[in-house]
Write a protein that holds these residues in place. Structure first.
Motif, PDB file in Angstrom:
ATOM      1  N   ASP A   1     -16.525  -0.314 -10.519  1.00 49.67           N
ATOM      2  CA  ASP A   1     -16.481   1.217 -10.094  1.00 49.67           C
ATOM      3  C   ASP A   1     -17.112   1.345  -8.740  1.00 49.67           C
ATOM      4  O   ASP A   1     -18.394   1.121  -8.539  1.00 49.67           O
TER       5      ASP A   1
ATOM      6  N   PHE B   1     -12.906  -4.638 -13.761  1.00 50.42           N
ATOM      7  CA  PHE B   1     -12.884  -3.470 -12.795  1.00 50.42           C
ATOM      8  C   PHE B   1     -14.243  -2.988 -12.206  1.00 50.42           C
ATOM      9  O   PHE B   1     -15.108  -3.131 -13.105  1.00 50.42           O
TER      10      PHE B   1
ATOM     11  N   HIS C   1     -10.188  -3.767  -8.795  1.00 49.23           N
ATOM     12  CA  HIS C   1      -9.685  -4.714  -9.727  1.00 49.23           C
ATOM     13  C   HIS C   1     -10.129  -6.164  -9.162  1.00 49.23           C
ATOM     14  O   HIS C   1     -10.011  -6.621  -8.074  1.00 49.23           O
TER      15      HIS C   1
ATOM     16  N   GLY D   1     -12.856   4.891  -6.293  1.00 51.70           N
ATOM     17  CA  GLY D   1     -12.011   4.553  -7.604  1.00 51.70           C
ATOM     18  C   GLY D   1     -12.598   3.176  -8.157  1.00 51.70           C
ATOM     19  O   GLY D   1     -13.808   3.225  -8.470  1.00 51.70           O
ATOM     20  N   GLN D   2     -11.652   2.313  -8.272  1.00 53.98           N
ATOM     21  CA  GLN D   2     -12.037   0.999  -8.852  1.00 53.98           C
ATOM     22  C   GLN D   2     -11.489  -0.294  -8.079  1.00 53.98           C
ATOM     23  O   GLN D   2     -10.444  -0.167  -7.391  1.00 53.98           O
TER      24      GLN D   2
ATOM     25  N   VAL E   1       6.168  -8.494  -7.630  1.00 57.29           N
ATOM     26  CA  VAL E   1       5.704  -7.484  -8.797  1.00 57.29           C
ATOM     27  C   VAL E   1       4.295  -7.038  -7.940  1.00 57.29           C
ATOM     28  O   VAL E   1       3.954  -5.916  -7.896  1.00 57.29           O
TER      29      VAL E   1
ATOM     30  N   LEU F   1       5.148  -5.047  -5.068  1.00 63.45           N
ATOM     31  CA  LEU F   1       5.683  -3.760  -5.284  1.00 63.45           C
ATOM     32  C   LEU F   1       4.479  -2.661  -5.795  1.00 63.45           C
ATOM     33  O   LEU F   1       4.494  -1.474  -5.610  1.00 63.45           O
ATOM     34  N   LYS F   2       3.599  -3.590  -6.675  1.00 57.68           N
ATOM     35  CA  LYS F   2       2.570  -2.474  -7.055  1.00 57.68           C
ATOM     36  C   LYS F   2       1.611  -1.787  -5.819  1.00 57.68           C
ATOM     37  O   LYS F   2       1.325  -0.879  -5.978  1.00 57.68           O
TER      38      LYS F   2
ATOM     39  N   ARG G   1     -10.043 -10.583 -16.154  1.00 58.02           N
ATOM     40  CA  ARG G   1      -9.629  -9.468 -15.351  1.00 58.02           C
ATOM     41  C   ARG G   1     -10.718  -8.305 -15.801  1.00 58.02           C
ATOM     42  O   ARG G   1     -11.268  -8.174 -16.632  1.00 58.02           O
TER      43      ARG G   1
ATOM     44  N   TYR H   1       3.062  -1.142  -3.024  1.00 60.11           N
ATOM     45  CA  TYR H   1       3.993  -0.433  -2.091  1.00 60.11           C
ATOM     46  C   TYR H   1       3.596   0.840  -1.494  1.00 60.11           C
ATOM     47  O   TYR H   1       3.468   1.237  -0.285  1.00 60.11           O
ATOM     48  N   PRO H   2       2.761   1.496  -2.163  1.00 59.86           N
ATOM     49  CA  PRO H   2       2.373   2.950  -1.947  1.00 59.86           C
ATOM     50  C   PRO H   2       1.134   2.997  -1.081  1.00 59.86           C
ATOM     51  O   PRO H   2       1.198   4.051  -0.067  1.00 59.86           O
TER      52      PRO H   2
ATOM     53  N   ASP I   1      -4.072  -4.182  -8.363  1.00 57.53           N
ATOM     54  CA  ASP I   1      -4.592  -2.914  -9.398  1.00 57.53           C
ATOM     55  C   ASP I   1      -5.721  -2.161  -8.600  1.00 57.53           C
ATOM     56  O   ASP I   1      -6.522  -1.625  -9.684  1.00 57.53           O
TER      57      ASP I   1
ATOM     58  N   SER J   1      -7.891   0.866  -6.607  1.00 58.20           N
ATOM     59  CA  SER J   1      -7.580   1.972  -6.098  1.00 58.20           C
ATOM     60  C   SER J   1      -7.089   2.130  -4.368  1.00 58.20           C
ATOM     61  O   SER J   1      -7.562   1.103  -3.866  1.00 58.20           O
TER      62      SER J   1
END
Lengths: 289, 280
Positions: free
Chosen positions: A12, A10, A19, A16-17, A201, A204-205, A8, A207-208, A71, A73
């Motif tokens: 830039d 990231f 993943h 942000g980043q 999972v 849920l990560k 894994r 979700y926002p 993961d 941004s």
């Protein structure tokens, strides 16, 4: 034989980043065109792990988490469309030094991102696999798009954890997910527990912030965009995957597209390991033509 | 902005949070920040960011927590975690660093400082005291209980309730009046992230936690630390009671409590104190 493992990292970018998950060697030093994958919604490149491994034996593979999911941004704008997500991916690859030609494979939302990447940067793209692309958004899709922002469910009593588990369960068991009737039963059970848990999972990560890309994908005007593709395209879908009915139209909209009904019935988590390996071989053979 | 990266060691990838990458290679040693259990280096972002203004600050997730790979042993001792941290230093090309450790992170930092003295210049220890043997045994036994994992989604409830109860009780598994903590519940986003970190590591989150509990019996490692130490604790931290006693056990110790009114995790208040001491 070397055992393939997923690493894994990231990338830039200004906001942000990004993943990613990768296997099959350094895409910056590869003799063969690297394959860049984009996942479906909601979820992340975690759901592509088995396909990454199935294809990384013959080429470097990188699967990017869409901005706002997994993961990565969040996107910089709430009203971002698919051109934005494709541009972010290209900027991420530039930062990493993957500046030569790549092949693209997109699943559902990812198919839209792959399409826009290929339209915006045709000289950067060799071949494109569109897995589970939809036709024009229906009225039902427009209504569904209004339900995707779930930020209000994140609270101090954990409502979102129960909701995410059940929403994903229903998505596997009924079509559409919220119609829990005999007439809407899908012909399958749930995936293996570890795959299902991991998928919840990742949901849920996201979700926002996942609603921006998911909404843009649901409302995507594929009849206007697909004819703009200029490179070899494989339009494909599994028989029991939700956009299967659109496969003929998608293949017709892309100039010169090859149509492929996938050898296995189910997509993603519902396909067996052996089926995913076979699918990887089919995709790999087409990319190497 | 705190960024995220991965570094590869012999058993997999270590995930870390970092700020001040532009200071990499500068005369100031990097600062490696080691977090408390059972979450991740994210819990130190409010410290990593200000410390990164003047040095390369790096907060790795312990193996089996956050996004780092799992340990390869079922019950790894603290030495395992500290040796893998040295492998992480090697992967990043770090010859020697300043270390900050809180709770589990402090126990790993102490072990690195004693067993790899050339790799550590200075050490900040936050929130460690003297272990209560009864509590330790009870806590470790509790951590060894496997969380649920099934198609009913019981693990969702377990993870969220555990994230909540860490705010409400000490220890978090004793939910009676005696063990009630008087503090605010975490914010929705904080609880969300913490529960997710547990859900990602249902089978491994406890390993570094247990290793830390077993790391320093009777506080006997404190006198063995060869480097200068800033020893600190916040007022409401459980280890504050033994502050004066521990300060006397550390050979080269500067003992300073958190500024008045600051609680554990209030890094905005603590960062200037840490920075001044590292630069003194």
């Amino acid at each position: 034989m070397t055992t393939l493992t997923i690493e894994r990292g990231f990338l830039d970018i200004a906001e942000g980043q990004i993943h990613f998950r990768a296997a099959g060697g350094d895409p910056r030093k590869a003799k063969k065109r690297p394959l860049v994958m984009f996942h479906g919604s909601p979820g992340s490149s975690k759901q592509l792990e088995r396909l990454i491994l199935a294809m990384a034996g013959s080429r470097p593979v990188m699967a990017l988490d869409t901005l706002g999911m997994g993961d990565s941004s969040p996107p910089a704008r709430e009203d971002a469309d698919m051109t934005y997500f494709a541009d972010a991916a290209r900027r991420g690859l530039d930062w990493y030094g993957v500046t030569g030609q790549v092949d693209l494979l997109g699943h559902h939302t990812g198919a839209r991102i792959a399409t826009e990447f290929a339209i915006a940067s045709p000289s950067r793209v060799g071949r494109v696999i569109l897995d589970g692309m939809s036709a024009a958004p229906t009225e039902q899709a427009r209504e569904y798009a209004k339900t995707l922002d779930k930020r209000h469910l994140i609270d101090q009593i954990g409502t979102q954890f129960f909701r995410a588990w059940n929403d994903l369960k229903d998505a596997y068991l009924f079509r559409p997910a919220h119609k829990r009737l005999a007439a809407n039963v899908r012909p399958n059970g749930l995936p293996p527990l570890s795959l299902f848990h991991d998928h919840v999972v990742e949901v849920l990560k996201s979700y926002p912030t996942s609603h921006t890309a998911y909404r843009a994908a649901v409302l995507y005007d594929s009849p206007a965009r697909l004819p703009l593709l200029k490179m070899p395209v494989l339009a494909t879908c599994a028989r029991h995957d939700s956009p299967f009915a659109a496969l003929d139209e998608v293949a017709r909209l892309v100039p010169g597209a090859t149509k492929l009904v996938q050898p296995q019935d189910n997509a993603e988590n519902l396909a067996s390991d052996e089926e995913i390996r076979a699918l990887g071989r089919v995709f790999g053979d087409w990319l190497d033509k | 902005m705190v960024k995220r990266r991965f570094a590869s060691i012999d058993i997999g990838q270590v995930h870390y949070w970092t700020a001040g990458e532009e200071h990499r290679g500068s005369a100031k040693p990097p600062l490696v920040l080691l977090h408390a259990s059972p979450f991740s280096g994210r819990s130190l972002n409010a410290l990593t960011e200000p410390m990164g203004q003047s040095r390369w600050a790096i907060a790795p997730d312990h193996l089996g927590q956050g996004d780092s790979c799992a340990p390869t042993l079922a019950e790894p001792p603290v030495e395992y975690f500290s040796d893998k941290m040295i492998a992480f230093f090697d992967a990043l090309g770090i010859a020697a660093a300043d270390l900050y450790g809180t709770h589990t992170g402090a126990h790993v930092a102490i072990d690195i400082a004693i067993r790899h003295p050339k790799r550590v210049r200075r050490l900040i220890l936050d929130g460690v005291g003297l272990p209560n043997e009864t509590l330790k045994n009870e806590y470790v036994a509790h951590l060894r209980e496997r969380p649920p994992f099934d198609y009913t989604g019981a693990q969702m409830m377990w993870a969220f309730q555990t994230a909540q109860d860490l705010y409400l009780f000490f220890p978090y598994y004793d939910r009676d009046t005696v063990h009630r903590r008087k503090r605010d519940m975490g914010s929705p986003s904080d609880l969300h992230r913490r529960a997710l970190e547990l859900l990602r590591n249902l089978r491994t989150y406890h390993q570094a936690y247990i290793a830390a509990f077993e790391a320093n019996p009777g506080g006997r490692k404190y006198p063995l630390i060869p480097q200068p130490v800033l020893y600190t604790v916040a007022a409401m931290d459980g280890s504050a009671a033994a502050f004066d006693q521990v300060a006397k056990m550390i050979a080269n110790c500067t003992a300073r409590r958190y500024p008045e009114g600051a609680i554990a995790g209030d890094y905005g208040a603590a960062a200037p104190m840490f920075r001044d001491w590292l630069d003194s």
